[in-house]
Design a protein around this motif. Structure first.
Motif, PDB file in Angstrom:
ATOM      1  N   LEU A  44      40.460  29.116  45.621  1.00  0.00           N
ATOM      2  CA  LEU A  44      41.443  30.100  45.177  1.00  0.00           C
ATOM      3  C   LEU A  44      42.566  29.403  44.420  1.00  0.00           C
ATOM      4  CD1 LEU A  44      41.939  32.213  48.454  1.00  0.00           C
ATOM      5  CD2 LEU A  44      40.605  32.891  46.453  1.00  0.00           C
ATOM      6  N   ILE A  46      46.483  30.781  42.376  1.00  0.00           N
ATOM      7  CA  ILE A  46      47.334  31.893  41.969  1.00  0.00           C
ATOM      8  C   ILE A  46      48.300  31.403  40.904  1.00  0.00           C
ATOM      9  CG2 ILE A  46      49.060  33.577  42.716  1.00  0.00           C
ATOM     10  CD1 ILE A  46      47.807  33.430  45.514  1.00  0.00           C
ATOM     11  N   LEU A  51      45.192  36.128  40.521  1.00  0.00           N
ATOM     12  CA  LEU A  51      44.474  35.371  41.542  1.00  0.00           C
ATOM     13  C   LEU A  51      43.113  35.016  40.969  1.00  0.00           C
ATOM     14  CD1 LEU A  51      43.945  34.461  44.572  1.00  0.00           C
ATOM     15  CD2 LEU A  51      42.949  36.743  44.872  1.00  0.00           C
ATOM     16  N   SER A  53      39.383  33.276  41.860  1.00  0.00           N
ATOM     17  CA  SER A  53      38.502  32.924  42.971  1.00  0.00           C
ATOM     18  C   SER A  53      37.211  32.323  42.439  1.00  0.00           C
ATOM     19  CB  SER A  53      38.199  34.154  43.839  1.00  0.00           C
ATOM     20  OG  SER A  53      37.642  35.207  43.065  1.00  0.00           O
ATOM     21  N   VAL A  65      47.322  40.277  40.972  1.00  0.00           N
ATOM     22  CA  VAL A  65      47.888  40.165  42.322  1.00  0.00           C
ATOM     23  C   VAL A  65      48.744  41.374  42.689  1.00  0.00           C
ATOM     24  CG1 VAL A  65      47.828  37.644  42.448  1.00  0.00           C
ATOM     25  CG2 VAL A  65      49.844  38.774  41.512  1.00  0.00           C
TER      26      VAL A  65
END
Length: 303
Positions: A44, A46, A51, A53, A65
């Motif tokens: 992950l 940010i 975000l 992944s 987000v």
């Protein structure tokens, strides 16, 4: 659990169950489940309201987000996406396919495929205008964030490089060869090889004064950032140390022995051994007076 990230009042957790869960830290409730990956979610990151992944399904999903809606799926890797890092408006993704891909955070287009590693890319860290990639091929490659050129290939390890961490002056690489190499972040020269562990070095962390290394030998070593000497060996875990995090005045460690330990950064004494997980503690995050521990048992501990 494979990864945890804190952003504002939310905790994001990535799991082998193919989902990312979004938790409200205050209420401890799951607000949302992000479902789109088809295999375990491994990494992950940010940045800039997004975000990212990375998964065993070879893709990177991009999520807003705020709305928690999926924005885009980034494709191109041909194996698991194991590491994500952001620098200067660019997302770097390290994969078991041996490449690092670079994506523009605005357009989400792939800018470049960084090739050169001959084995899986396991870890990424940013330092001094460069992205460092550690690989199972026993090397660390250094990429200029602006030009995306490979500035150097750092050699010397005789085992896979599993962990990278940066201090203001140095980049540290932890390897299966039981050592940690210290690289000058600007000259890219190896200034020291840190020895003492008796098994694979699995995880690294830094505070203002120290670098910490966790190993399969069940210990954590504390290294002075100024002298690069080992000032303490922290013993107590009965299995491999898998995770480290630096909190307010303490170091937190997670282990295959299912426990979380808190160590005072002044005395280096273990101030608390925390039970509660039923399997290995794989990942840790420290934020705002809390520590979050993600375990192979599928739960997150809040300490």
């Amino acid at each position: 659990m494979w990864a945890v990230e804190v952003f504002g009042r939310r905790l994001f957790s990535a799991s082998a169950d193919k989902t990312i869960r979004v938790w409200d830290i205050d209420s401890r409730r799951c607000e949302h489940v992000l479902e789109d990956h088809t295999r375990p979610v491994l990494s992950l990151a940010i940045s800039e309201g997004k975000l990212y992944s990375g998964s065993y399904d070879y893709t990177i999903k991009v999520w807003d987000v705020g709305s928690l809606q999926r924005v885009k799926t980034l494709t191109g890797h041909t194996d698991a996406v194991r590491a994500l890092a952001v620098s200067e408006g660019r997302l770097f993704s390290g994969s078991y396919d041996g490449t690092v891909r670079v994506w523009d955070e605005g357009s989400l287009n792939c800018l470049e495929i960084l090739k050169g590693h001959s084995g899986p890319v396991r870890t990424l860290v940013h330092a001094a205008g460069c992205m460092f990639s550690g690989s199972y091929d026993k090397t660390v490659r250094v990429w200029d964030v602006a030009t995306l050129e490979c500035k150097a290939t750092l050699t010397g390890h005789t085992g896979a490089v599993r962990a990278l961490v940066a201090s203001p002056d140095h980049v540290f690489s932890g390897s299966d060869d039981t050592t940690i190499k210290v690289w000058d972040a600007r000259t890219l020269k190896c200034v020291r090889t840190l020895e003492g562990h008796e098994d694979n070095v699995r995880v690294l962390a830094v505070s203002e004064r120290y670098m910490f290394s966790g190993s399969w030998d069940k210990t954590i070593r504390v290294w002075d950032l100024r002298t690069l000497d080992c000032v303490k060996v922290l013993e107590g875990h009965t299995e491999a140390v898998l995770a480290l995090a630096v909190g307010a005045g303490c170091l937190v460690s997670g282990s295959y022995d299912t426990t979380v330990r808190f160590w005072d950064l002044n005395s280096f004494r273990c101030t608390r051994k925390c039970d509660g997980h039923d399997d290995a503690v794989r990942v840790l995050a420290a934020h705002g007076g809390h520590v979050f521990s993600g375990s192979y048992d599928g739960t997150i501990g809040v300490w």
